[in-house]
Design a protein around this motif. Structure first.
Motif, PDB file in Angstrom:
ATOM      1  N   ALA A   1       0.848  -1.099   0.071  1.00  0.00           N
ATOM      2  CA  ALA A   1      -0.124   0.045  -0.008  1.00  0.00           C
ATOM      3  C   ALA A   1       0.907   1.188   0.030  1.00  0.00           C
ATOM      4  O   ALA A   1       2.064   1.259   0.514  1.00  0.00           O
TER       5      ALA A   1
ATOM      6  N   TYR B   1      -3.352  -1.583  -2.743  1.00  0.00           N
ATOM      7  CA  TYR B   1      -4.028  -0.415  -2.163  1.00  0.00           C
ATOM      8  C   TYR B   1      -3.139   0.838  -2.170  1.00  0.00           C
ATOM      9  O   TYR B   1      -1.989   1.000  -2.186  1.00  0.00           O
TER      10      TYR B   1
ATOM     11  N   SER C   1      -4.166   1.323   3.462  1.00  0.00           N
ATOM     12  CA  SER C   1      -4.641   0.063   4.129  1.00  0.00           C
ATOM     13  C   SER C   1      -4.679   0.206   5.713  1.00  0.00           C
ATOM     14  O   SER C   1      -3.501   0.646   6.336  1.00  0.00           O
TER      15      SER C   1
END
Length: 760
Positions: free
Chosen positions: A108, A143, A146
């Motif tokens: 992420a 992502y 997160s």
């Protein structure tokens, strides 16, 4: 959750008087400062570019004395290259960082944990920005944010144009350390996400199906979602006890989906569809969901994207499938010129349980555009309708619990708002009001419809004036806005290579008669080729294409008469072979293509490679003649996961004659129902003496979600085979109208085709 104080310059100065303050200039110094930090300390990150920076923060502050990591000047600490931030401490505040011109790989961009053993708790990320921080390849999933741990907050931050696979914000509930977390996602600006052409294009997802029986208690409040079109689920709730409140959704092709988990609340949100196709609202699944006091303006989505969709469930459904809707409250909402709400949505051989014990009361349906305010796909006896009001002009016969009346709508600077109706309100049962007091903090309003002008103004003004960082204002900076475009006259391939080497838009006038290529003309910006209607011969060795369009490129061929008898390239035009995150566009207008031959190596005129996505593919007013090659092929996505290669496809007013090959092949496989595309319009074309070398249809449409095949003329087209073939697994909408077929093959229809030609 009690929110942490917003740091002002004055407060920051005050803190520095009583705590340690240090300025760090690189990652090594930052990590050392983090290691030595004590409660109340302030670590200032020096302005400038922090490239390939793996930032790791694990220090521990206290509630009274958090540790603050702040940009020297918010917005001027640029995190670039292969970079990410991991936070695993307690009571940390991170402020003012900008992630730009980079990517995070499989990590992420910002993760609320250092590792699986060290999660963040009571930490805050504020006034940060992540702007097009995409992995280079579209299918490389990650992502941007997160969440792990508990009591963490993301606020007043800015997010723009996530284009690679993966949810933008994911709230993870892997174990007890991250459940019942009371995270807050508030006052952020989500400034667009283009259609992903697959699943996993959500902005926010709270939980996953495997953990859907756990409560998250995440608050999603006061955010601004602007043109978030990634997929049908803009906010995907897959856990229990969450609140989605006071948010503005503006022209988003999707909505809030209560996909899994129970007892979630959607309250006081504004959905401004503004008549944009596919704009949705709220979809309801599972138990105990409340949708109250929301305003839906001109939301025009249908089916799963309906302004309000209440779904059927599966008998004895596991928690991760479709649990029956029960014990829902849908009250005091207002729908203004919205497409029909959908009751018992998704009813099929598997989803056979209609909603039950749904209290549906005091809603307003103002409509001057449609004949129906809802459609129903199964038994709706489980709905308890009470004191809902619809415009008197609605033609639909409505059940008890609805009345038709003249509804007054007051104009304002946001959207016309139908007035609440106090005289027609339902007496809300005491049992529901008791739950409302506990769940909402107040009783359900006595009047019919959404709030009032003050509520509308406050939610809207907060979104447009207080969301995102103070230091950043969303703008079109860096986008091409139609400025004066230079023109280059090119008589040879070498001159074309030189002209397209720039990243700015350019118009190239082809003044030569023959162009001998040793590599593709690679398009990386907005490039127009003007052929001046002269016949131009292209000569190539065995390369991927004459024209290759990279991610971010926009190719327009205009007045180009291309002769391809000496082309050994696999395609005349193709998309980038690397599968980039950035989308591209293709246009061919008023041009001609002839003499391309698969026997010499050219298999197709346009070929879309796997994992690439075009916002639009347009072929209009062209002539294709005497080609032994396929014309348009977008069928390499064979993973059957709902992936596809183009959002919008327009094929119009073309002449196709003496083609030995497939004219159009578009493939979207699998049973995923989260996307709207592809959308195809095929109209006013003339197809004559065309055939496929094998048993394929001339036109193959597999899984294409919306098509219009209108006013085309087919003469001697695949006479022994199939002219047009449809294949669909999930629901699609196809229109076939005004076409002429003479000495041509058949149309292979399915149940999703509305064939008005047959009706006539």
């Amino acid at each position: 959750m009690k929110r942490l104080l917003l740091l002002t310059p004055a407060l920051l100065m005050g803190l520095s008087l009583f705590a340690g303050t240090i300025t760090v200039k690189n990652v090594t110094e930052l990590h050392q400062a983090d290691k030595n930090a004590k409660p109340g300390d302030v670590i200032i990150l020096a302005n400038g570019e922090w490239k390939d920076a793996m930032l790791r923060l694990g220090s521990k502050g206290t509630k009274e004395k958090p540790i603050t990591f702040i940009a020297q000047t918010p917005g001027q600490v640029l995190i670039t290259g292969h970079s990410n931030l991991k936070i695993g401490g307690q009571y940390l505040i991170i402020k003012g960082l900008q992630f730009l011109n980079g990517f995070a790989g499989t990590n992420a961009v910002i993760e609320f944990r250092l590792n699986k053993d060290q999660l963040a708790n009571n930490c805050r990320v504020t006034e940060c920005s992540i702007n097009e921080f995409n992995n280079v390849k579209r299918m490389n999933e990650n992502y941007w944010i997160s969440f792990y741990g508990k009591n963490n907050r993301l606020d007043h931050s800015y997010f723009r144009n996530k284009k690679n696979m993966g949810v933008l914000i994911a709230v993870i509930l892997d174990d007890e350390r991250s459940r019942e977390n009371h995270h807050s996602i508030d006052n952020n600006l989500f400034d667009g996400r283009p259609p992903l052409a697959s699943n996993s294009g959500e902005i926010i997802r709270v939980g996953v199906s495997q953990h859907c029986q756990f409560n998250s208690f995440t608050n999603i409040t006061d955010n601004y979602f602007k043109e978030c079109d990634g997929e049908t689920e803009i906010v995907s709730i897959k856990s229990g006890g969450n609140i989605v409140k006071n948010n503005l959704f503006r022209e988003c092709q999707g909505g809030v989906v209560l996909r899994h988990g129970d007892n979630n609340t959607v309250e006081n949100n504004i959905f401004l569809g503004n008549y944009k196709d596919g704009t949705g609202g709220v979809r309801v699944i599972n138990k105990g969901q409340w949708v109250v006091n929301n305003f839906f303006f001109a939301c025009r989505g249908v089916d799963f994207r309906s302004p309000l969709s209440v779904m059927n469930g599966i008998p004895n459904s596991p928690a991760h499938r479709y649990v029956q809707v029960t014990d829902a409250v849908i009250a005091n909402n207002t729908f203004y010129n919205c497409s029909a709400a959908s009751f018992c949505e998704g009813s099929d051989a598997e989803r056979t349980l209609p909603p039950d014990n749904v209290y549906f009361a005091n809603n307003i349906f103002y409509n001057t555009k449609d004949t129906n305010i809802y459609r129903v796909s199964d038994n709706m006896s489980g709905f308890a309708f009470s004191s809902n009001t619809a415009s008197s002009a609605i033609a639909q016969a409505l059940p008890a619990g609805f009345v038709k009346a003249a509804i007054q709508a007051a104009s304002n600077n946001i959207a016309p708002l139908p007035a609440q109706i106090s005289k027609k309100s339902a007496a809300v049962p005491d049992s529901i009001q008791k739950v409302a007091l506990n769940r909402l903090g107040h009783k359900l309003p006595a009047a019919v419809g959404f709030g009032n002008k003050g509520t509308l103004q406050s939610v809207y003004q907060n979104a447009v004036t207080a969301s995102g960082p103070v230091w950043l204002r969303a703008s079109a900076k860096g986008r091409w806005t139609g400025m004066q475009v230079p023109v280059a006259e090119c008589s040879s391939a070498e001159e074309v290579y030189a002209a397209i080497g720039r990243k700015e838009p350019i118009i190239i006038k082809l003044t030569g008669k023959e162009y001998m290529l040793d590599r593709p003309f690679t398009i990386q910006s907005h490039v127009t080729f003007d052929g001046n209607k002269a016949t131009i011969r292209f000569s190539t060795p065995a390369i991927p294409a004459v024209f290759m369009v990279n991610g971010g490129g926009h190719l327009l061929l205009y007045n180009l008469m291309a002769e391809g008898s000496n082309v050994k390239a696999k395609s005349f035009i193709c998309s980038d072979t690397s599968g980039p995150s950035n989308h591209y566009n293709i246009e061919m207008r008023a041009s001609g293509v002839q003499g391309f031959d698969r026997m010499r190596g050219c298999e197709s005129i346009f070929f879309s490679h796997k994992s690439t996505v075009a916002d639009s593919v347009i072929f209009a007013g062209n002539s294709f003649s005497d080609n032994n090659a396929d014309i348009i092929v977008m069928a390499e996505e064979k993973d059957d996961k709902g992936y596809y290669n183009a959002e919008k496809i327009l094929i119009g007013q073309n002449q196709l004659k003496n083609i030995n090959g497939v004219l159009l092949n578009v493939y979207r496989g699998g049973n995923d129902e989260s996307t709207m595309g592809p959308k195809l319009i095929f109209e006013n074309n003339t197809i004559e003496a065309c055939k496929t070398p094998g048993s394929q249809p001339l036109i193959s449409l597999t899984g294409v979600q919306q098509t219009k095949v209108i006013s085309n003329t087919f003469k001697n087209a695949n006479p022994q085979g199939v002219v047009l073939g449809y294949k669909d697994i999930v629901r699609a909408r196809h229109l076939l109208e005004g076409n002429s077929f003479k000495d041509s093959g058949k149309v292979a229809e399915n149940g999703f085709v509305e064939n008005r030609d047959k009706a006539n």
